[in-house]
Scaffold this motif. Structure first.
Motif, PDB file in Angstrom:
ATOM      1  N   UNK A   5      11.393   6.468   3.181  1.00  0.00           N
ATOM      2  CA  UNK A   5      10.420   6.922   2.195  1.00  0.00           C
ATOM      3  C   UNK A   5       9.675   8.156   2.697  1.00  0.00           C
ATOM      4  N   UNK A   6       9.233   8.094   3.939  1.00  0.00           N
ATOM      5  CA  UNK A   6       8.517   9.249   4.503  1.00  0.00           C
ATOM      6  C   UNK A   6       9.428  10.456   4.607  1.00  0.00           C
ATOM      7  N   UNK A   8      11.878  11.255   2.708  1.00  0.00           N
ATOM      8  CA  UNK A   8      12.119  11.829   1.378  1.00  0.00           C
ATOM      9  C   UNK A   8      10.853  12.401   0.755  1.00  0.00           C
ATOM     10  N   UNK A   9       9.710  12.164   1.367  1.00  0.00           N
ATOM     11  CA  UNK A   9       8.467  12.681   0.804  1.00  0.00           C
ATOM     12  C   UNK A   9       8.488  14.211   0.811  1.00  0.00           C
ATOM     13  N   UNK A  14      14.619  16.768   0.406  1.00  0.00           N
ATOM     14  CA  UNK A  14      15.391  16.301  -0.754  1.00  0.00           C
ATOM     15  C   UNK A  14      16.326  17.406  -1.223  1.00  0.00           C
ATOM     16  N   UNK A  78      14.355  -1.596  -2.713  1.00  0.00           N
ATOM     17  CA  UNK A  78      12.912  -1.728  -2.957  1.00  0.00           C
ATOM     18  C   UNK A  78      12.627  -1.541  -4.443  1.00  0.00           C
ATOM     19  N   UNK A  82      11.320  -3.466  -9.684  1.00  0.00           N
ATOM     20  CA  UNK A  82      10.616  -2.592 -10.621  1.00  0.00           C
ATOM     21  C   UNK A  82      11.551  -2.151 -11.733  1.00  0.00           C
ATOM     22  N   UNK A  85      11.537  -4.350 -14.441  1.00  0.00           N
ATOM     23  CA  UNK A  85      10.340  -4.290 -15.273  1.00  0.00           C
ATOM     24  C   UNK A  85      10.432  -3.174 -16.305  1.00  0.00           C
ATOM     25  N   UNK A  86      10.777  -1.961 -15.859  1.00  0.00           N
ATOM     26  CA  UNK A  86      10.756  -0.889 -16.847  1.00  0.00           C
ATOM     27  C   UNK A  86      11.929  -0.983 -17.814  1.00  0.00           C
TER      28      UNK A  86
ATOM     29  N   UNK B   5       7.278  10.551  -4.807  1.00  0.00           N
ATOM     30  CA  UNK B   5       7.846  10.358  -3.479  1.00  0.00           C
ATOM     31  C   UNK B   5       6.766  10.345  -2.414  1.00  0.00           C
ATOM     32  N   UNK B   6       5.862  11.305  -2.504  1.00  0.00           N
ATOM     33  CA  UNK B   6       4.788  11.357  -1.510  1.00  0.00           C
ATOM     34  C   UNK B   6       3.880  10.142  -1.615  1.00  0.00           C
ATOM     35  N   UNK B   8       4.665   7.171  -2.508  1.00  0.00           N
ATOM     36  CA  UNK B   8       5.340   5.991  -1.970  1.00  0.00           C
ATOM     37  C   UNK B   8       5.593   6.082  -0.474  1.00  0.00           C
ATOM     38  N   UNK B   9       5.358   7.237   0.107  1.00  0.00           N
ATOM     39  CA  UNK B   9       5.597   7.380   1.539  1.00  0.00           C
ATOM     40  C   UNK B   9       4.665   6.463   2.323  1.00  0.00           C
ATOM     41  N   UNK B  14       2.907   1.012  -1.065  1.00  0.00           N
ATOM     42  CA  UNK B  14       4.032   0.198  -1.541  1.00  0.00           C
ATOM     43  C   UNK B  14       3.642  -1.271  -1.554  1.00  0.00           C
ATOM     44  N   UNK B  17       1.610  -1.978  -4.647  1.00  0.00           N
ATOM     45  CA  UNK B  17       2.461  -2.096  -5.824  1.00  0.00           C
ATOM     46  C   UNK B  17       3.196  -3.430  -5.823  1.00  0.00           C
ATOM     47  N   UNK B  18       3.699  -3.811  -4.654  1.00  0.00           N
ATOM     48  CA  UNK B  18       4.415  -5.086  -4.570  1.00  0.00           C
ATOM     49  C   UNK B  18       3.518  -6.242  -5.004  1.00  0.00           C
ATOM     50  N   UNK B  21       3.005  -6.527  -8.735  1.00  0.00           N
ATOM     51  CA  UNK B  21       4.140  -6.981  -9.549  1.00  0.00           C
ATOM     52  C   UNK B  21       3.882  -8.356 -10.143  1.00  0.00           C
ATOM     53  N   UNK B  67      -0.032  -2.796 -12.749  1.00  0.00           N
ATOM     54  CA  UNK B  67       1.104  -1.930 -12.405  1.00  0.00           C
ATOM     55  C   UNK B  67       1.654  -1.206 -13.632  1.00  0.00           C
ATOM     56  N   UNK B  69       5.109   0.746 -13.958  1.00  0.00           N
ATOM     57  CA  UNK B  69       6.325   1.130 -13.210  1.00  0.00           C
ATOM     58  C   UNK B  69       7.000   2.399 -13.714  1.00  0.00           C
ATOM     59  N   UNK B  70       6.633   2.885 -14.879  1.00  0.00           N
ATOM     60  CA  UNK B  70       7.387   3.991 -15.470  1.00  0.00           C
ATOM     61  C   UNK B  70       7.609   5.188 -14.545  1.00  0.00           C
ATOM     62  N   UNK B  72       8.237   5.401 -11.653  1.00  0.00           N
ATOM     63  CA  UNK B  72       9.276   5.142 -10.654  1.00  0.00           C
ATOM     64  C   UNK B  72      10.652   5.572 -11.146  1.00  0.00           C
TER      65      UNK B  72
END
Lengths: 103, 103
Positions: A5-6, A8-9, A14, A78, A82, A85-86, B5-6, B8-9, B14, B17-18, B21, B67, B69-70, B72
DNA sequence: GCAGTACATGCCTCGTCGGTTATATTCCCT
DNA sequence: AGGGAATATAACCGACGAGGCATGTACTGC
């Protein structure tokens, strides 16, 4: 710097991965396409390599970098709960639209 | 702080968010479960809210976070071409194992 | 062997991020 | 009205990461 995750931040990283989807590339090629200095690119590649997202093949002075997508599965898993959900809400939207359609 | 992305880093985000849920939670609940101070949690929630990943509902002194989730999906779509790549290699592995099985 | 190419690495700087403490705000209850 | 609960915000600090420049290293071809 540890988790995928870090790694890809960073938008540049990317971009590098996106470029490598087309096949392996030497560093200089990435430098030209990304409009950034060579040391900067090398640094990002080092991070990507540490995360297992790329691997190198040496050919004379050239180093060809190649994508290894496997570590991305961590993000994918991960994301999994989610995603349910969406997609549920998208399904609901779809049913709603279908219902509108029928009248 | 901009991209999903940043956001979620950060491992803590995270985790938040978990936890969400399972349904909406007030801040104090998150504080207790994450073993971190209240201001720290509030800051993360602020970032998550700015990214559209959570929304708040006020109920007296309590703020219930929920939450969303969209956003994401951005990650999911970025991941899409890569997913094809690793599933290809997994399929290859599977075929290989099947072939082993048959002998 | 030497010059040149391709890349990695070291060092420094600067911005930003996460955490902490202290304080402000808002609402409830009595 | 006043005290306390729940949360947000401000001010500060330490750490870390990304970029830039300079330099090191390895290989090639003449």
């Amino acid at each position: 710097m540890a988790s995928v995750f870090e790694v890809l931040a960073e938008p540049r990283r990317r971009e590098i991965l996106d470029l490598l989807r087309d096949g392996e590339r030497p560093v200089g090629d990435l430098v030209r396409r990304l409009h950034m200095t060579q040391p900067a690119v090398s640094k990002h590649l080092r991070v990507l390599r540490a995360a297992g997202l790329v691997e190198v093949r040496q050919d004379a002075q050239r180093r060809w970098y190649r994508l290894r997508p496997e570590p991305l599965t961590e993000i994918d898993t991960w994301l999994e709960p989610y995603r349910r959900m969406w997609s549920a809400s998208l399904d609901a939207l779809e049913r709603h639209l279908d219902a509108m359609e029928e009248r």
